[in-house]
Design an enzyme around this catalytic site. Structure first.
Site, PDB file in Angstrom:
ATOM      1  N   GLU A   5      -2.054  10.205  -3.819  1.00 44.41           N
ATOM      2  CA  GLU A   5      -1.278   9.271  -3.815  1.00 44.41           C
ATOM      3  C   GLU A   5      -0.355   9.443  -2.263  1.00 44.41           C
ATOM      4  O   GLU A   5      -0.295   8.631  -1.470  1.00 44.41           O
ATOM      5  CB  GLU A   5      -0.463   9.104  -4.622  1.00 44.41           C
ATOM      6  N   HIS A   6       0.081  10.740  -2.019  1.00 48.36           N
ATOM      7  CA  HIS A   6       0.745  11.089  -0.854  1.00 48.36           C
ATOM      8  C   HIS A   6       0.110  12.367  -0.178  1.00 48.36           C
ATOM      9  O   HIS A   6      -0.163  13.152  -0.839  1.00 48.36           O
ATOM     10  CB  HIS A   6       2.180  11.757  -1.174  1.00 48.36           C
ATOM     11  N   ASP A  49       9.750   7.400   0.470  1.00 47.44           N
ATOM     12  CA  ASP A  49      10.036   6.860  -0.540  1.00 47.44           C
ATOM     13  C   ASP A  49      11.205   6.148  -0.753  1.00 47.44           C
ATOM     14  O   ASP A  49      11.229   5.248  -1.527  1.00 47.44           O
ATOM     15  CB  ASP A  49      10.346   8.278  -1.519  1.00 47.44           C
ATOM     16  N   HIS A  98     -26.188 -31.319  -5.880  1.00 46.27           N
ATOM     17  CA  HIS A  98     -25.859 -30.801  -4.693  1.00 46.27           C
ATOM     18  C   HIS A  98     -26.603 -31.166  -3.459  1.00 46.27           C
ATOM     19  O   HIS A  98     -25.909 -31.402  -2.220  1.00 46.27           O
ATOM     20  CB  HIS A  98     -26.133 -29.233  -4.937  1.00 46.27           C
ATOM     21  N   HIS A 156       9.872  15.334  -9.682  1.00 43.07           N
ATOM     22  CA  HIS A 156       9.615  14.065 -10.349  1.00 43.07           C
ATOM     23  C   HIS A 156       9.503  13.922 -11.819  1.00 43.07           C
ATOM     24  O   HIS A 156      10.132  13.356 -12.568  1.00 43.07           O
ATOM     25  CB  HIS A 156       8.398  13.200  -9.852  1.00 43.07           C
ATOM     26  N   GLN A 178       8.012  16.640  -4.732  1.00 41.39           N
ATOM     27  CA  GLN A 178       7.132  15.934  -5.732  1.00 41.39           C
ATOM     28  C   GLN A 178       7.294  16.548  -6.957  1.00 41.39           C
ATOM     29  O   GLN A 178       7.223  15.820  -7.951  1.00 41.39           O
ATOM     30  CB  GLN A 178       5.704  16.047  -5.031  1.00 41.39           C
TER      31      GLN A 178
END
Ligand SMILES: *[C@@H]1O[C@H](CO)[C@@H](O)[C@H](O)[C@H]1NC(C)=O
Ligand SMILES: *[C@@H]1O[C@H](CO)[C@@H](O)[C@H](O)[C@H]1NC(C)=O
Ligand SMILES: *[C@@H]1O[C@H](CO)[C@@H](O)[C@H](O)[C@H]1NC(C)=O
Ligand SMILES: *[C@@H]1O[C@H](CO)[C@@H](O)[C@H](O)[C@H]1NC(C)=O
Ligand SMILES: *[C@@H]1O[C@H](CO)[C@@H](O)[C@H](O)[C@H]1NC(C)=O
Ligand SMILES: *[C@@H]1O[C@H](CO)[C@@H](O)[C@H](O)[C@H]1NC(C)=O
Length: 869
Positions: free
Chosen positions: A759-760, A793, A852, A693, A690
């Site tokens: 996120e992960h 991924d 209606h 990145h 991670q």
């Protein structure tokens, strides 16, 4: 002063959107070489450093009041910031640093009592509120040196400059109030500003100008006027004032043109220096400059460059250029001879040989002497020093002992630079430890970095979106030419069928893409709803729900230097499986106008209709509104930088666009939970995958009841694996703000994780299955020690377009449902209407919607009549 500025002013540019500066162009700014930037944590090195272009004389200054982390500030200095201004109350943190000469305090109101020998910056300076005489007196009395003043909004800029001159301050001028366009009277003309700083002792008012090459070697001399310097900066070319012929563009007739790299005023304010890149020669005689030909290393460089182009076949230089092994052997041999040389003349002789071969290596690779000089200069500005130890095999050969697996690079320390006296503080790549019991610290550590204020970003993207709406293809193309430098591009769209030559990729990559494609397809196909949902809610009242693909989707694939076929797969395959009729890709092209071939291949596989060759807000706008050649889409998905995200928010909010978007995106994150059975090497590798990145990646480890020994083992693995990574510099940046949290048990770990909503989420636990039950917020979960995040991924089948920034509390990642919408239907029999009709009529009456009510009653009456008949 630590450095002499080219002129006694700096140009302030917004830290957001350095790509899109108002007033002056990037080229003009690079020639001036003196930007002033308010740094925030989102400021990227490559963005501000790119303002330098080819000007070796670059003096970036930063107001770092908004930076919380000292490490970010060190990083700016390390990458060449000439001076940073820190809030006055934080100044003491720097007082004992070696580089304190490059740090000065900043205050927002004129308070000269806090000035330091390094200088003082006053922001929000209002000359109208100051008594010039008194202020100047006070500066003198307090011996204020290096005063910088930045005006409040809306001051009369010329008056402000006059004020700055009178009190010998460096004026900080906003780029958006300057111009090189003589027709623009709303702004201050840059040439007029510059001319106001020089004084000529000539009757014609011209300023002698020394013209130098990139190495600072004088080529000759010319004259400059206010007009000519304006034109020179505007065109970034050698433009002078000829005493006989008026404006003179060097090389216009001879073809020996000049690119203007930098300018500056001498210490007496009466001579200018132009630094140029000269094509051909400067002098009208057959010599490179008016003072003769080049010599020494510079001459060697020119000779080698010529030989590289046309060395006679079979010549020694030609062999050196073509035979890598020969060149390598010569460099090694000469290095050894230099080490063995004894007398001064032997050393000069051997050093010359080594430089000859080293320069051949550089020229062969397209590296110039000025690149080498620049690299030397950069090293001299560094503040974080690494050990200059020798590396493994060389150290071994010389019998030097080295510790562990140090990969520290030797760093040249030119005379001007402070010597590397201290041990580096930050050499070990280490995550900060936090005890979950300390809740205040924990909350602080789990905070996500603040996103740039959307207001500033909006100011940048809204005009772009407007332009694209109005100008269509032409506008998109012009932004692509400007931002992506893909000037050869003539259409903003590449349509299917995509030409084979644009998909030229190695067979192994094709195989990998095909495998991933198939897995992603399978998993998403399984998410298809086979049959519509049908429920009879009352006898005769049948409600159902069925799904239909969204017709046209736009998939944004970030580009630039990164190659992201996986993102193309993760978005493209579900769209294909869902049955979207029109799939449009958008991705910024490289400067040659092409898209990464892997992305074209994926586009081909998923049956994309077209690829929009654009990035940023312009790509989003093109897809949202459509242009002559870009198809309008109904939904835009995909990750992107803050401009892309903001543009997506903007168009989805515009009812004229009629377009929706996926979730908001932030920096990528991982949270790893490990217990005593976890393998330290695996845990570390997940944290690092991670961390590589980007420096803004968020990496968190929660240790469940870990012993000190185990924690240490993980930390050792993180360090040892990190230093062996090619992207170690990025990892260093992200690990610097990463944390390890110690907790007592799994429940506590899950409480923190669910609150953070990563996120992960990776579970390195003894019984991970049991823990999955407890996950309430996460983008995607990786279960057990054999499931690294990387499989998700790329290839396992699950998508990797996941919610970040805590949005996992509300959003799912991209999945089949992202590409379909659900339609409901009802189908009643007469019996059914009778059953439900009373309730409908009653509620319609309560809401006073008579039509209606009647829609039901009219039918019921009809039924009654029919029954009677
Ligand atoms: C590089 O620096 C050396 C030493 O200052 C100088 O002689 C040379 O001209 C420079 N060359 C270039 C191309 O910058
Ligand atoms: C040159 O200009 C600067 C800034 O206006 C001024 O401070 C300095 O005194 C001038 N130097 C000379 C020698 O005139
Ligand atoms: C300078 O170099 C050029 C090209 O190499 C050569 O023709 C010329 O004679 C040299 N001039 C002088 C003054 O040495
Ligand atoms: C959405 O539109 C409204 C009304 O035009 C505007 O006030 C608001 O600021 C917009 N929000 C965004 C995120 O663009
Ligand atoms: C994508 O990710 C989300 C969140 O993890 C998940 O709900 C969804 O099922 C995934 N779909 C696919 C097929 O990747
Ligand atoms: C609607 O209901 C009627 C009566 O039950 C049935 O015959 C018909 O097939 C239904 N139509 C649809 C589209 O479900």
């Amino acid at each position: 002063m630590e450095t002499t500025l080219p002129f006694p002013f700096l140009i302030s540019v917004p830290s957001t959107g350095l790509e899109n500066i108002e007033g002056l162009t990037r080229g003009e700014l690079s020639v001036l070489g003196c930007p002033f930037i308010e740094a925030d944590s989102n400021l990227k090195d490559e963005t501000w450093r790119s303002l330098r272009r080819n000007n070796a004389d670059f003096h970036p200054h930063f107001d770092v009041s908004k930076l919380e982390s000292k490490d970010d500030i060190l990083n700016l200095l390390d990458r060449g910031a000439r001076r940073v201004f820190v809030p006055v109350e934080k100044f003491s943190e720097y007082e004992n640093e070696e580089f304190v000469a490059r740090v000065a305090p900043v205050v927002t109101t004129p308070d000269l009592s806090v000035a330091k020998p390094q200088g003082l910056l006053i922001t929000g300076f209002d000359p109208a509120a100051q008594d010039l005489e008194k202020f100047t007196e006070e500066c003198k009395a307090k011996k204020v040196k290096d005063l910088f003043i930045k005006p409040v909004n809306g001051v009369d800029l010329e008056k402000f400059v006059e004020f700055a001159k009178k009190c010998s301050a460096v004026a900080i001028l906003p780029s958006n109030r300057l111009t090189t366009d003589k027709a623009d009277s709303s702004k201050l003309l840059l040439s007029k500003l510059i001319a106001s700083y020089w004084k000529s002792d000539r009757a014609d008012g011209l300023i002698p100008t020394v013209v130098c090459d990139e190495g600072g070697i004088a080529l000759g001399m010319a004259y400059t006027s206010e007009d000519s310097i304006g034109e020179a900066i505007r065109s970034q070319a050698g433009v002078y004032q000829s005493r006989k012929r008026g404006l003179w563009v060097k090389g216009l007739t001879s073809g020996d043109t000049q690119e203007l790299l930098g300018i500056g005023l001498d210490c007496d304010n009466d001579t200018l220096k132009f630094t140029v890149k000269q094509t051909g020669r400067f002098c009208h005689l057959p010599q490179s400059g008016c003072f003769g030909n080049l010599s020494g290393v510079s001459k060697l460089e020119k000779v080698l460059e010529l030989r590289k182009e046309s060395a006679p076949a079979g010549s020694y230089t030609a062999r050196l250029f073509s035979d890598e092994k020969l060149l390598r052997a010569k460099i090694m041999e000469e290095a050894e001879e230099l080490c063995d040389a004894k007398t001064a003349s032997e050393i000069a002789f051997e050093a010359a040989d080594l430089i000859y071969f080293a320069l051949t290596r550089a020229v062969a690779a397209g590296v110039s002497l000025s690149d080498i000089n620049r690299s030397l200069d950069e090293k001299s500005w560094k503040v974080k020093r690494r050990k200059g130890d020798a590396k493994g095999k060389w150290a071994e050969k010389e019998g030097i002992k080295t510790e562990g697996t140090s990969t520290a690079a030797p760093v040249a320390a030119p005379a001007a630079a402070p010597a590397p006296t201290q041990e580096p503080k930050n050499d070990r790549i280490l995550m900060k430890r936090i005890d979950a019991a300390n809740s205040a610290e924990l909350t602080q550590a789990l905070k996500r970095p603040s996103q740039k204020s959307s207001e500033t970003i909006m100011k940048i993207i809204v005009p772009i979106i407007d332009e694209v709406r109005k100008g269509g293809d032409k506008a998109v193309l012009s932004y692509t030419h400007k931002f992506e430098k893909a000037t050869s591009l003539t259409s903003p769209v590449l349509r299917a069928p995509f030409p084979k030559e644009l998909m030229d990729i190695p067979p192994e990559t094709i195989e990998a893409i095909d495998t991933s494609f198939e897995n992603i397809r399978k998993f998403h196909a399984a998410q298809k709803e086979e049959k519509p949902l049908k429920v009879e809610t009352m006898p005769g009242v049948v409600c159902s729900r069925f799904s239909r693909p969204i017709e046209a989707v736009g998939l944004y694939i970030p580009g630039g230097t990164a190659v992201l076929p996986s993102t193309a797969l993760m978005l493209g395959v579900p769209a294909m499986v869902a049955g979207c009729k029109k799939i449009v890709f958008a991705s910024p092209p490289r400067s040659d106008g092409r898209i990464t071939p892997e992305i074209v291949y994926v586009a081909h596989k998923v049956g994309a209709e077209s690829i929009v060759l654009a990035g940023g807000a312009q790509a989003v706008a093109a897809m949202a509104y459509g242009t002559e050649s870009v198809s309008k889409v109904d939904k835009i998905l995909g990750p992107g930088n803050q401009f892309v995200t903001a543009a997506k928010m903007f168009v989805s909010n515009d009812t004229n666009a009629g377009v929706s978007i996926d979730m908001p995106a932030g920096p990528s994150e991982v949270l790893v939970i490990a217990d005593k059975d976890a393998e330290p090497a695996f845990v570390a590798s997940d944290l690092l995958s991670q961390a590589e990145h980007g420096v803004d990646s968020q990496v968190i480890l929660i240790g469940v009841d870990l012993s000190e020994e185990k924690l240490k083992a993980i930390e050792d693995e993180v360090h040892n694996q990190a230093v062996a990574l090619p992207r170690v510099d990025i990892v260093r940046g992200s690990i610097a703000h990463s944390i390890t949290i110690s907790v007592k048990d799994v429940d506590e770990a899950m409480r923190i994780s669910n609150e953070y909503a990563p996120e992960h989420l990776i579970l390195h636990l003894n019984d991970p299955e049991a823990v999955v039950e407890k996950v309430t917020n996460a983008g995607s979960v990786f279960i057990g020690q054999w499931t690294p995040e990387s499989v998700g991924d790329y290839s396992a089948g699950v998508n990797h377009s996941l919610p970040t920034y805590g949005y996992a509390k509300q959003y799912s990642g991209v999945n089949l449902a992202s590409f379909v919408k659900h339609i409901t239907s009802s189908n009643l029999t007469a019996e059914g209407l009778k059953n439900v009709g009373t309730a409908v009529m009653r509620l319609a009456a309560v809401e006073e919607l008579e039509a209606h009510r009647r829609a039901v009653s009219i039918r019921l009456e009809h039924m009654a009549k029919k029954a009677q008949a």
